[in-house]
Enzyme design. Structure first.
Site, PDB file in Angstrom:
ATOM      1  N   GLY A  12       0.810  -1.218   0.000  1.00 55.33           N
ATOM      2  CA  GLY A  12       0.000   0.000   0.000  1.00 55.33           C
ATOM      3  C   GLY A  12       0.841   1.264   0.000  1.00 55.33           C
ATOM      4  O   GLY A  12       2.069   1.220   0.004  1.00 55.33           O
ATOM      5  N   TYR A 140     -15.428   3.132   6.902  1.00 53.05           N
ATOM      6  CA  TYR A 140     -13.997   3.068   7.210  1.00 53.05           C
ATOM      7  C   TYR A 140     -13.738   3.698   8.592  1.00 53.05           C
ATOM      8  O   TYR A 140     -13.045   3.120   9.438  1.00 53.05           O
ATOM      9  CB  TYR A 140     -13.230   3.811   6.115  1.00 53.05           C
TER      10      TYR A 140
HETATM   11  C1  AKB Z   1      -8.419   8.272   3.454  1.00 50.96           C
HETATM   12  O1  AKB Z   1      -8.534   9.349   2.832  1.00 50.96           O
HETATM   13  O2  AKB Z   1      -9.329   7.445   3.562  1.00 50.96           O
HETATM   14  C2  AKB Z   1      -7.118   7.983   4.159  1.00 50.96           C
HETATM   15  C3  AKB Z   1      -7.173   8.392   5.582  1.00 50.96           C
HETATM   16  C4  AKB Z   1      -7.185   9.815   5.954  1.00 50.96           C
HETATM   17  O3  AKB Z   1      -7.231   7.545   6.433  1.00 50.96           O
HETATM   18  N1  AKB Z   1      -6.049   8.642   3.486  1.00 50.96           N
END
Ligand code: AKB
Length: 326
Positions: A12, A140
């Site tokens: 990654g 997320y």
């Molecule tokens: C995203 O944009 O999802 C990542 C993060 C800030 O965790 N780069």
């Protein structure tokens, strides 16, 4: 005892650079590089691992007598919204597999990356404190809040020495980000250097916390090398680098490439960004393990344009080869 480090998700954006730094520090023979896809950016010992398979993690841990695990695999904020249940499943299953393998094998230290995505509309957006209210609006972000709490649970219940950082957007020339809301801050430099117009998916004034990749790597290693008693936060540490908007990057780029042109076409990622902090209070990381960033926006712009110019000029490369350019 020698450190034998397993990096999961080494292909990654962060993984490919962090792995190189760990190999330099601990020796290539002591770093086991792994990813769900074939070896890409780093040299050294490679094992293919799908981290949703706990037996496979266990197999590699036993094979090399691993003492530390860096678990970097995850689906990021923007990609995650395309399939929320799959994102939850993968992000949580991989973490719980790593935690269990670490517990069973008495792994000495584990690193778990969290993100500014843990914050939502309930947190103050300027100088967001470490202990702000967490109500993320992406799957997320929800998985990272849960992950932070699982990390703390394993620390409190089993004494697992797990450490974590909430990364802002990471900017680097060595690798491309994949599916995040902050990805524009890398893509924009590629377009600028290629003399192409950039179509930005955020609005011109949307400010987000960002960080140059060397700062992110240094922070990770500093946290992992800090004495155990210095680590007071077992969910995750805020770390700040620099905050900027697309308009501010454009202005820095145009100082060096005056004809650079941008079009703004905000999409769903603008909504994600609007819920995130504009700047971060990282005083706890500074007090506990001495965190301070080195790069400001002007320095980031210099290094990105310089390195990408070299890269594209050298071998007539195309953007999709960029992960090979370290
Ligand atoms: C995203 O944009 O999802 C990542 C993060 C800030 O965790 N780069």
């Amino acid at each position: 005892m020698e450190n034998i480090i397993l990096v999961i998700g080494a292909n990654g954006q962060l993984g490919s650079v962090l792995t190189g730094a760990l190999q330099e520090k601990y020796g290539s023979k002591n770093v086991i590089v792994s990813d769900i896809s074939e070896q890409k950016t780093t040299k050294g010992i490679f094992e293919r691992i799908d981290a949703t398979n706990m037996d496979r993690i266990q197999e590699v841990v036993s094979k090399y007598s691993v003492t530390q695990i860096y678990h970097l695999a995850a689906i990021l904020s923007a990609n995650g919204e395309a399939n929320p249940l799959k994102t939850w499943d993968i992000n949580m299953k991989t973490l719980l597999n790593v935690l269990e393998v670490a517990r069973i094998n008495n792994i000495e230290k584990v690193f778990y990356p969290s993100s500014i995505a843990v914050f939502g509309s309930g947190a103050t957006q300027v100088n967001t404190p470490n202990d702000a209210y967490l109500d993320p609006a992406t799957v997320y972000g929800i998985s990272k809040v849960s992950g932070e709490n699982w990390a703390q649970y394993y620390y409190l219940k089993y004494g697992l020495d797990i450490r974590s950082i909430r990364y802002p957007g990471i900017v680097g020339y060595q690798s491309l980000p994949g599916g995040g809301t902050t990805d524009y801050a890398v893509d924009i430099f590629h377009k600028a250097v290629l003399d192409e117009t950039y179509t930005c998916f955020l609005s011109e004034n949307t400010t987000l916390p960002m960080m140059y990749i060397d700062d992110a790597v240094n922070a990770t290693i500093a946290l992992m090398e800090a004495p155990k008693e210095a680590i007071k936060i077992r969910t995750s540490y805020n770390i700040a680098g620099v905050s900027f908007s697309p308009k501010e990057v454009v202005s820095e780029i145009q100082k060096r490439i005056p004809n650079f042109n941008i079009i703004y076409a905000p999409d769903f990622r603008e909504e994600i960004a609007k819920n995130w902090p504009k700047s971060i209070d990282d005083s706890a990381a500074n007090a506990d393990w001495g965190w301070t960033p080195e790069y400001n926006l002007s320095e980031i712009t210099d290094v990105m344009i310089h390195a990408l110019n070299d890269y594209y000029n050298k071998e007539n490369k195309s953007k999709k080869d960029i992960s090979l350019c370290i």
